[in-house]
Motif scaffolding. Structure first.
Motif, PDB file in Angstrom:
ATOM      1  N   GLU A 199       6.736  -2.982  10.449  1.00  0.00           N
ATOM      2  CA  GLU A 199       6.822  -1.518  10.447  1.00  0.00           C
ATOM      3  C   GLU A 199       5.724  -0.912   9.579  1.00  0.00           C
ATOM      4  O   GLU A 199       5.113   0.107   9.940  1.00  0.00           O
ATOM      5  CB  GLU A 199       8.204  -1.078   9.961  1.00  0.00           C
ATOM      6  N   ILE A 200       5.449  -1.530   8.434  1.00  0.00           N
ATOM      7  CA  ILE A 200       4.369  -1.041   7.565  1.00  0.00           C
ATOM      8  C   ILE A 200       3.028  -1.167   8.278  1.00  0.00           C
ATOM      9  O   ILE A 200       2.189  -0.255   8.229  1.00  0.00           O
ATOM     10  CB  ILE A 200       4.363  -1.833   6.240  1.00  0.00           C
ATOM     11  N   GLU A 201       2.843  -2.279   8.946  1.00  0.00           N
ATOM     12  CA  GLU A 201       1.607  -2.486   9.713  1.00  0.00           C
ATOM     13  C   GLU A 201       1.445  -1.408  10.780  1.00  0.00           C
ATOM     14  O   GLU A 201       0.346  -0.893  11.013  1.00  0.00           O
ATOM     15  CB  GLU A 201       1.640  -3.874  10.358  1.00  0.00           C
ATOM     16  N   ARG A 202       2.552  -1.055  11.439  1.00  0.00           N
ATOM     17  CA  ARG A 202       2.519  -0.008  12.467  1.00  0.00           C
ATOM     18  C   ARG A 202       2.111   1.338  11.863  1.00  0.00           C
ATOM     19  O   ARG A 202       1.292   2.073  12.445  1.00  0.00           O
ATOM     20  CB  ARG A 202       3.896   0.116  13.137  1.00  0.00           C
ATOM     21  N   ILE A 203       2.656   1.656  10.698  1.00  0.00           N
ATOM     22  CA  ILE A 203       2.323   2.921  10.030  1.00  0.00           C
ATOM     23  C   ILE A 203       0.831   3.005   9.733  1.00  0.00           C
ATOM     24  O   ILE A 203       0.172   4.016  10.021  1.00  0.00           O
ATOM     25  CB  ILE A 203       3.136   3.064   8.727  1.00  0.00           C
ATOM     26  N   TYR A 204       0.284   1.933   9.190  1.00  0.00           N
ATOM     27  CA  TYR A 204      -1.143   1.938   8.842  1.00  0.00           C
ATOM     28  C   TYR A 204      -2.023   2.000  10.093  1.00  0.00           C
ATOM     29  O   TYR A 204      -3.076   2.644  10.093  1.00  0.00           O
ATOM     30  CB  TYR A 204      -1.486   0.700   8.014  1.00  0.00           C
ATOM     31  N   HIS A 205      -1.586   1.336  11.163  1.00  0.00           N
ATOM     32  CA  HIS A 205      -2.349   1.354  12.407  1.00  0.00           C
ATOM     33  C   HIS A 205      -2.391   2.765  12.987  1.00  0.00           C
ATOM     34  O   HIS A 205      -3.451   3.238  13.426  1.00  0.00           O
ATOM     35  CB  HIS A 205      -1.727   0.381  13.403  1.00  0.00           C
ATOM     36  N   GLU A 206      -1.244   3.427  12.995  1.00  0.00           N
ATOM     37  CA  GLU A 206      -1.173   4.783  13.544  1.00  0.00           C
ATOM     38  C   GLU A 206      -2.044   5.757  12.764  1.00  0.00           C
ATOM     39  O   GLU A 206      -2.559   6.733  13.317  1.00  0.00           O
ATOM     40  CB  GLU A 206       0.277   5.278  13.556  1.00  0.00           C
ATOM     41  N   TYR A 246      -7.886  -1.643   6.133  1.00  0.00           N
ATOM     42  CA  TYR A 246      -7.796  -1.664   4.663  1.00  0.00           C
ATOM     43  C   TYR A 246      -6.495  -2.304   4.162  1.00  0.00           C
ATOM     44  O   TYR A 246      -6.261  -2.389   2.961  1.00  0.00           O
ATOM     45  CB  TYR A 246      -7.881  -0.243   4.112  1.00  0.00           C
ATOM     46  N   TYR A 247      -5.686  -2.740   5.120  1.00  0.00           N
ATOM     47  CA  TYR A 247      -4.332  -3.205   4.823  1.00  0.00           C
ATOM     48  C   TYR A 247      -4.321  -4.691   4.451  1.00  0.00           C
ATOM     49  O   TYR A 247      -4.909  -5.517   5.126  1.00  0.00           O
ATOM     50  CB  TYR A 247      -3.465  -2.936   6.056  1.00  0.00           C
ATOM     51  N   ILE A 248      -3.650  -5.028   3.340  1.00  0.00           N
ATOM     52  CA  ILE A 248      -3.441  -6.409   2.937  1.00  0.00           C
ATOM     53  C   ILE A 248      -1.967  -6.757   3.164  1.00  0.00           C
ATOM     54  O   ILE A 248      -1.078  -6.011   2.755  1.00  0.00           O
ATOM     55  CB  ILE A 248      -3.822  -6.626   1.459  1.00  0.00           C
ATOM     56  N   VAL A 249      -1.702  -7.888   3.796  1.00  0.00           N
ATOM     57  CA  VAL A 249      -0.335  -8.273   4.169  1.00  0.00           C
ATOM     58  C   VAL A 249       0.446  -8.760   2.938  1.00  0.00           C
ATOM     59  O   VAL A 249      -0.101  -9.417   2.051  1.00  0.00           O
ATOM     60  CB  VAL A 249      -0.371  -9.382   5.240  1.00  0.00           C
ATOM     61  N   GLY A 250       1.735  -8.445   2.934  1.00  0.00           N
ATOM     62  CA  GLY A 250       2.629  -8.891   1.867  1.00  0.00           C
ATOM     63  C   GLY A 250       3.200  -7.702   1.115  1.00  0.00           C
ATOM     64  O   GLY A 250       2.663  -7.289   0.099  1.00  0.00           O
ATOM     65  N   TYR A 251       4.307  -7.145   1.615  1.00  0.00           N
ATOM     66  CA  TYR A 251       4.795  -5.893   1.058  1.00  0.00           C
ATOM     67  C   TYR A 251       5.749  -6.066  -0.123  1.00  0.00           C
ATOM     68  O   TYR A 251       5.981  -5.123  -0.884  1.00  0.00           O
ATOM     69  CB  TYR A 251       5.455  -5.041   2.150  1.00  0.00           C
ATOM     70  N   THR A 252       6.314  -7.279  -0.294  1.00  0.00           N
ATOM     71  CA  THR A 252       7.309  -7.429  -1.356  1.00  0.00           C
ATOM     72  C   THR A 252       7.261  -8.813  -1.990  1.00  0.00           C
ATOM     73  O   THR A 252       6.739  -9.769  -1.406  1.00  0.00           O
ATOM     74  CB  THR A 252       8.734  -7.168  -0.813  1.00  0.00           C
ATOM     75  N   HIS A 253       7.806  -8.894  -3.189  1.00  0.00           N
ATOM     76  CA  HIS A 253       7.971 -10.175  -3.878  1.00  0.00           C
ATOM     77  C   HIS A 253       9.117 -10.049  -4.873  1.00  0.00           C
ATOM     78  O   HIS A 253       9.504  -8.952  -5.273  1.00  0.00           O
ATOM     79  CB  HIS A 253       6.685 -10.589  -4.605  1.00  0.00           C
ATOM     80  N   GLY A 254       9.652 -11.187  -5.278  1.00  0.00           N
ATOM     81  CA  GLY A 254      10.710 -11.196  -6.264  1.00  0.00           C
ATOM     82  C   GLY A 254      10.172 -10.899  -7.654  1.00  0.00           C
ATOM     83  O   GLY A 254       8.989 -11.079  -7.941  1.00  0.00           O
ATOM     84  N   VAL A 255      11.055 -10.441  -8.529  1.00  0.00           N
ATOM     85  CA  VAL A 255      10.731 -10.175  -9.934  1.00  0.00           C
ATOM     86  C   VAL A 255      11.856 -10.758 -10.781  1.00  0.00           C
ATOM     87  O   VAL A 255      13.032 -10.684 -10.416  1.00  0.00           O
ATOM     88  CB  VAL A 255      10.611  -8.665 -10.222  1.00  0.00           C
ATOM     89  N   GLY A 256      11.491 -11.355 -11.903  1.00  0.00           N
ATOM     90  CA  GLY A 256      12.492 -11.925 -12.797  1.00  0.00           C
ATOM     91  C   GLY A 256      11.834 -12.452 -14.048  1.00  0.00           C
ATOM     92  O   GLY A 256      11.237 -11.687 -14.806  1.00  0.00           O
ATOM     93  N   LEU A 257      11.913 -13.744 -14.263  1.00  0.00           N
ATOM     94  CA  LEU A 257      11.237 -14.349 -15.408  1.00  0.00           C
ATOM     95  C   LEU A 257       9.722 -14.363 -15.221  1.00  0.00           C
ATOM     96  O   LEU A 257       8.980 -14.615 -16.169  1.00  0.00           O
ATOM     97  CB  LEU A 257      11.766 -15.769 -15.627  1.00  0.00           C
ATOM     98  N   LEU A 258       9.288 -14.101 -14.010  1.00  0.00           N
ATOM     99  CA  LEU A 258       7.873 -13.875 -13.700  1.00  0.00           C
ATOM    100  C   LEU A 258       7.729 -12.500 -13.085  1.00  0.00           C
ATOM    101  O   LEU A 258       8.652 -12.004 -12.428  1.00  0.00           O
ATOM    102  CB  LEU A 258       7.352 -14.932 -12.726  1.00  0.00           C
ATOM    103  N   ILE A 259       6.567 -11.906 -13.268  1.00  0.00           N
ATOM    104  CA  ILE A 259       6.323 -10.607 -12.647  1.00  0.00           C
ATOM    105  C   ILE A 259       6.256 -10.756 -11.129  1.00  0.00           C
ATOM    106  O   ILE A 259       6.491  -9.817 -10.382  1.00  0.00           O
ATOM    107  CB  ILE A 259       5.030  -9.968 -13.205  1.00  0.00           C
ATOM    108  N   GLU A 260       5.954 -11.979 -10.668  1.00  0.00           N
ATOM    109  CA  GLU A 260       5.896 -12.256  -9.233  1.00  0.00           C
ATOM    110  C   GLU A 260       6.460 -13.650  -8.988  1.00  0.00           C
ATOM    111  O   GLU A 260       5.853 -14.647  -9.349  1.00  0.00           O
ATOM    112  CB  GLU A 260       4.450 -12.164  -8.741  1.00  0.00           C
TER     113      GLU A 260
END
Length: 356
Positions: free
Chosen positions: A275-282, A288-302
């Motif tokens: 869906e994010i890819e679709r938004i940027y395409h439209e 300019y888009y780099i893939v990877g919208y989310t990651h976990g956070v906890g004892l590491l920032i990523e």
């Protein structure tokens, strides 16, 4: 508190038994903290599939380590080679043949240690147990969530300083220094601060790169409390920016909203990514888009799930108890990196702990 960490070790031992692994040598700092409750320089923790864990520390450190951790079995070493000797004795004494290690890029997870271990224990089969530790760490308990909430409040204070400090002529390093000062004064022991006045994603600040009019400056902050992080990112336009810059900021806002609306327990991360890819395409910004919208956070920032780095994680399903940062990946336009990122606790509803 002691029971929290003991139960984590017990659950990890169940996973070791499930995989028929005799024990694990924990050298990665974040997992060491997860099981012991304290950070330590050059961490070394031995966890058998059955029995009590053993911590190995330098001579003279045992007393303080006992104060900081629940671990009772502590072995001191005076020479570096004694550390490895203690590990080898532990393995041979117990007749272990399959040993787990975490294959990680983290500090203190030395390739040198790994290679030396193989030479001293040629008959031992080495298994990667990072997936087992992350199986536990991906779902946070209430104590972890409270620490992350506290870290989130500190991170927001740092971002307020960033907004005040970003001015033409100031260097990335000067801005990062003021942010770091604020974070540490509020109790963040090991803050992570990245400032980019040019198109760079996660950027270590340079002293000779300065803020310019017409540019977009991105600031990434990781603030910790009791070793647990919250992650926040904002991009700040400096003066009048180009039409492309304004469009990129609008597109990022749309992607941010879509992420919040769609990311819920049961959804595959790849569906949100599409869906994010679709938004940027439209909006004509897909290049300019780099893939990877989310990651976990906890004892590491990523940390896991890391859709930004580990491609198979994009097919994973979001679960209650996860803590996720999004939108992680920036739009890398010539004017700068455009990014808006907050840390969310995944419950039946998303809880934004870095609301700014």
């Amino acid at each position: 508190m002691e029971n929290i960490f003991k139960k984590r070790v017990e659950r990890f031992q169940e996973l070791l038994k499930r995989e028929e692994i005799d024990g694990a040598v924990i050298r990665t700092l974040s997992t060491f903290v997860y099981f012991t409750g304290t950070k330590w320089l050059r961490p070394s923790l031995l966890i058998p599939a059955e029995g009590q864990p053993i911590a190995i520390v330098a001579k003279g450190e045992a007393e303080l380590f006992r104060e900081k951790s629940w671990i009772e079995n502590i072995v001191e070493f005076q020479k570096t080679e004694e550390l490895m000797a203690n590990v080898t004795v532990w393995i041979k004494k117990n007749g272990f043949s399959r040993i787990g290690m975490e294959f990680s890029v983290e500090r203190d997870s030395y390739v040198l240690f790994f290679e030396l271990f193989k030479k001293l224990n040629p008959e031992v089969e080495i298994m990667d147990v990072r997936g087992l530790s992350m199986e536990l760490r991906m779902i946070k308990d209430d104590w972890e969530l409270e620490n992350i909430r506290k870290a989130g409040k500190i991170a927001v204070k740092g971002m307020k300083v960033a907004e005040e400090e970003i001015k033409p002529g100031k260097s990335e390093l000067q801005i990062a220094a003021e942010i770091t000062r604020e974070l540490m004064l509020n109790g963040s022991e090991e803050p992570k601060v990245y400032v980019a006045a040019t198109p760079r994603a996660h950027a270590e600040p340079f002293r000779d790169v300065k803020v310019e009019e017409g540019r977009i400056v991105s600031v990434v902050i990781g603030a910790d409390w009791n070793h647990y992080y919250a992650n926040i990112t904002r991009s700040f336009p400096v003066g009048e920016i180009s039409e492309r810059g304004r469009k990129a900021i609008d597109a990022m806002e749309n992607a941010y909203r879509a992420s919040i609306e769609l990311t819920k327990p049961g959804i595959k991360f790849i569906k949100v990514e599409k869906e994010i890819e679709r938004i940027y395409h439209e909006m004509g910004l897909e290049k300019y888009y780099i893939v990877g919208y989310t990651h976990g956070v906890g004892l590491l920032i990523e940390e896991d799930p890391i859709t930004t780095i580990v491609v198979p994680h994009r097919a994973m399903i979001a679960k209650e108890g996860m803590v996720l940062a999004m939108v992680h990946a920036p739009l890398m336009i010539p004017e700068g990196a455009v990014k808006k990122e907050d840390t969310f606790i995944m419950g039946k509803k998303l809880e934004n702990v870095t609301k700014y």
